[in-house]
Design a protein around this motif. Sequence first.
Motif, PDB file in Angstrom:
ATOM      1  N   CYS A  68       0.947  -1.195   0.014  1.00  0.00           N
ATOM      2  CA  CYS A  68       0.114  -0.033   0.006  1.00  0.00           C
ATOM      3  C   CYS A  68       0.865   1.310  -0.046  1.00  0.00           C
ATOM      4  O   CYS A  68       1.627   1.603   1.288  1.00  0.00           O
ATOM      5  CB  CYS A  68      -0.888  -0.475   1.371  1.00  0.00           C
ATOM      6  N   ASP A  72      -3.130   4.200  -1.841  1.00  0.00           N
ATOM      7  CA  ASP A  72      -4.288   3.070  -1.457  1.00  0.00           C
ATOM      8  C   ASP A  72      -3.952   3.924  -0.096  1.00  0.00           C
ATOM      9  O   ASP A  72      -5.367   3.437   0.374  1.00  0.00           O
ATOM     10  CB  ASP A  72      -3.219   2.076  -1.548  1.00  0.00           C
ATOM     11  N   VAL A  84      -9.475  -4.509  -0.516  1.00  0.00           N
ATOM     12  CA  VAL A  84      -8.839  -4.522  -2.240  1.00  0.00           C
ATOM     13  C   VAL A  84      -7.866  -4.896  -2.141  1.00  0.00           C
ATOM     14  O   VAL A  84      -8.623  -6.742  -1.580  1.00  0.00           O
ATOM     15  CB  VAL A  84      -7.651  -3.232  -1.084  1.00  0.00           C
ATOM     16  N   GLN A  87      -2.573  -6.077  -4.780  1.00  0.00           N
ATOM     17  CA  GLN A  87      -1.716  -4.934  -4.924  1.00  0.00           C
ATOM     18  C   GLN A  87      -2.464  -4.192  -3.625  1.00  0.00           C
ATOM     19  O   GLN A  87      -1.762  -2.906  -4.303  1.00  0.00           O
ATOM     20  CB  GLN A  87      -1.488  -4.929  -5.981  1.00  0.00           C
ATOM     21  N   GLU A  89      -5.060  -2.359  -4.414  1.00  0.00           N
ATOM     22  CA  GLU A  89      -5.998  -1.885  -5.746  1.00  0.00           C
ATOM     23  C   GLU A  89      -7.152  -2.084  -5.214  1.00  0.00           C
ATOM     24  O   GLU A  89      -7.892  -3.354  -4.473  1.00  0.00           O
ATOM     25  CB  GLU A  89      -5.633  -2.663  -6.550  1.00  0.00           C
ATOM     26  N   ASP A 107     -13.082   3.768  -8.239  1.00  0.00           N
ATOM     27  CA  ASP A 107     -11.922   4.516  -8.235  1.00  0.00           C
ATOM     28  C   ASP A 107     -10.853   4.906  -8.914  1.00  0.00           C
ATOM     29  O   ASP A 107     -10.398   6.216  -8.716  1.00  0.00           O
ATOM     30  CB  ASP A 107     -10.883   3.536  -6.981  1.00  0.00           C
ATOM     31  N   SER A 108     -12.173   4.497 -10.232  1.00  0.00           N
ATOM     32  CA  SER A 108     -10.755   5.243 -11.546  1.00  0.00           C
ATOM     33  C   SER A 108     -11.246   7.155 -11.624  1.00  0.00           C
ATOM     34  O   SER A 108     -10.401   7.376 -12.437  1.00  0.00           O
ATOM     35  CB  SER A 108     -10.959   4.544 -12.490  1.00  0.00           C
TER      36      SER A 108
END
Length: 206
Positions: A68, A72, A84, A87, A89, A107-108
Motif C-alpha cells: 500500500c 492507496d 482491496v 496489490q 488496489e 475508484d478510477s
Amino acid sequence: MRRLTALLISAIAVWVLSSIPAFASPPTPPSAGTATTQLNGLTVKAEGSSTGYSRDKFPHWHTVSGTCDTRDEVLKRDGTGVTVDSQCEPTGGRWYSVYDAVWVTDDSTIDIDHIVPLSEAWKSGASGWTTAKREQFANDLSIAQLIAVTASSNRSKGDKDPAAWKPTNSSVHCVYAREWIWVKHTYGLSLQSTEKTALQSMLATC
C-alpha cells in the motif's frame, strides 16, 4: 399513550439517522478560532516564482505499508466499505467527494488531491526545501493535506489557491479553509493578501 408516542418518535429518529450515509475524511483540522490565530501568524507576501518547479521534486506516492502506498491509504481511509486486492488496489467501496457533494463507486474516477497544491507550496516556500521535506509534504497523512475527491473537481481546482477556487459545495468552505491554513501553518508556508482575504471570508461561514 404519550410514552408509546415518544418511543415511536425515538425509533423513527434512530432509523433516519442510521439510514444517512456516513463518510470518512482526513484528520479533523483545528477549530475556526485556532485557524484564525494560525492564519494571522502566516507571512503575507507576493507569490514566488514557479521557475524550476516539477511534480517530480515532490516524490509521491511512497510505500506506507506492504503493497500500500500513500494513494492507496487515502482511498481506504476516505472510502466506505472499501476492499482491496493483494496489490492494495480497491476492488469495491464507495467514496464521497466533499468538493462537489458526489458519491462515486469507481475508484478510477477518484483523484487524491493535495489540499495545498504542490505548485502552490513551491511558490510559497517549498522551493527552498530539501527533497526529503518535499516528499514528506506530498505524502503527509498526519494532517489534512490529502483527500479523495472526484477527478473532475480536482482538475477544476488545479493549482489554484482559495482566492481563485473554492469547492462548489459551499457547505465545506469552513473546513476547507481550516485545512488549508493548517497545512500552511504546519509547513511555515507564506500566502498572498488575496489568499488571506479569501480564507477569512470562508472562516466567516463557520
